[in-house]
Design a protein around this motif. Structure first.
Motif, PDB file in Angstrom:
ATOM      1  N   GLY A  46     -16.534 -59.358  16.916  1.00  0.00           N
ATOM      2  CA  GLY A  46     -16.747 -58.353  18.139  1.00  0.00           C
ATOM      3  C   GLY A  46     -15.790 -57.529  18.634  1.00  0.00           C
ATOM      4  O   GLY A  46     -15.950 -56.375  19.446  1.00  0.00           O
ATOM      5  N   SER A  47     -14.493 -57.855  18.175  1.00  0.00           N
ATOM      6  CA  SER A  47     -13.352 -56.785  18.353  1.00  0.00           C
ATOM      7  C   SER A  47     -13.713 -55.498  17.923  1.00  0.00           C
ATOM      8  O   SER A  47     -13.961 -55.238  16.852  1.00  0.00           O
ATOM      9  N   THR A  48     -13.495 -54.395  18.818  1.00  0.00           N
ATOM     10  CA  THR A  48     -13.873 -53.147  18.462  1.00  0.00           C
ATOM     11  C   THR A  48     -12.673 -52.441  18.731  1.00  0.00           C
ATOM     12  O   THR A  48     -11.708 -52.350  19.729  1.00  0.00           O
ATOM     13  N   PHE A  49     -12.153 -51.358  17.736  1.00  0.00           N
ATOM     14  CA  PHE A  49     -10.924 -50.720  17.834  1.00  0.00           C
ATOM     15  C   PHE A  49     -11.235 -49.267  17.494  1.00  0.00           C
ATOM     16  O   PHE A  49     -12.316 -48.805  16.781  1.00  0.00           O
ATOM     17  N   THR A  50     -10.477 -48.324  18.293  1.00  0.00           N
ATOM     18  CA  THR A  50     -10.631 -46.937  18.142  1.00  0.00           C
ATOM     19  C   THR A  50      -9.514 -46.555  16.965  1.00  0.00           C
ATOM     20  O   THR A  50      -8.443 -47.227  17.226  1.00  0.00           O
ATOM     21  N   LEU A  51      -9.771 -45.704  15.978  1.00  0.00           N
ATOM     22  CA  LEU A  51      -8.937 -45.367  15.124  1.00  0.00           C
ATOM     23  C   LEU A  51      -8.241 -44.010  15.393  1.00  0.00           C
ATOM     24  O   LEU A  51      -9.262 -43.057  16.059  1.00  0.00           O
ATOM     25  N   PRO A  52      -7.088 -43.622  15.140  1.00  0.00           N
ATOM     26  CA  PRO A  52      -6.422 -42.285  15.408  1.00  0.00           C
ATOM     27  C   PRO A  52      -6.976 -41.220  14.654  1.00  0.00           C
ATOM     28  O   PRO A  52      -7.498 -41.635  13.349  1.00  0.00           O
ATOM     29  N   GLN A  53      -6.878 -39.984  14.799  1.00  0.00           N
ATOM     30  CA  GLN A  53      -7.445 -38.934  14.118  1.00  0.00           C
ATOM     31  C   GLN A  53      -6.561 -39.006  12.699  1.00  0.00           C
ATOM     32  O   GLN A  53      -7.130 -38.274  11.789  1.00  0.00           O
ATOM     33  N   THR A  54      -5.538 -39.463  12.771  1.00  0.00           N
ATOM     34  CA  THR A  54      -4.757 -39.343  11.207  1.00  0.00           C
ATOM     35  C   THR A  54      -4.953 -40.379  10.607  1.00  0.00           C
ATOM     36  O   THR A  54      -4.267 -40.759   9.407  1.00  0.00           O
ATOM     37  N   PHE A  55      -5.966 -41.481  10.904  1.00  0.00           N
ATOM     38  CA  PHE A  55      -6.219 -42.661  10.212  1.00  0.00           C
ATOM     39  C   PHE A  55      -6.741 -42.317   8.658  1.00  0.00           C
ATOM     40  O   PHE A  55      -7.451 -41.343   8.548  1.00  0.00           O
ATOM     41  N   LYS A  56      -5.968 -42.775   7.876  1.00  0.00           N
ATOM     42  CA  LYS A  56      -6.283 -42.817   6.427  1.00  0.00           C
ATOM     43  C   LYS A  56      -7.251 -43.791   5.864  1.00  0.00           C
ATOM     44  O   LYS A  56      -6.692 -44.977   5.915  1.00  0.00           O
TER      45      LYS A  56
END
Length: 86
Positions: A46-56
């Motif tokens: 259930g852990s939710t993470f936001t990814l940065p715009q630079t995520f590859k």
């Protein structure tokens, strides 16, 4: 002179305490969902993470075991890196 040294020591102690709270945290788990458009990652716990715009994207798929390095930004967990575990 003594007051100056005590004041400087107290300021250094307070500053070092705030740095400890900024430490990056690590979580391991299995990918439940990954949305490259919404830049979000949800693990099976259930852990939710936001990814940065630079995520590859390293090739994330549901069921993939990963290690996420993250930090808090307001009320959001922001992933700094996501690595596939073997």
């Amino acid at each position: 002179m003594r007051k100056l040294i005590v004041s400087a020591a107290a300021a250094a102690l307070l500053a070092s305490g705030s740095i400890a709270f900024a430490a990056v945290k690590h979580t391991t788990g299995t990918v439940k969902t990954y949305d490259g458009t919404a830049m979000s990652l949800v693990l099976d716990d259930g852990s939710t993470f936001t990814l940065p715009q630079t995520f590859k994207d390293p090739g994330l798929k549901a069921g993939e075991k990963v290690r996420v390095s993250w930090d808090m930004s307001g009320k959001n967990k922001v992933a700094e890196s996501v690595k596939i575990e073997k």
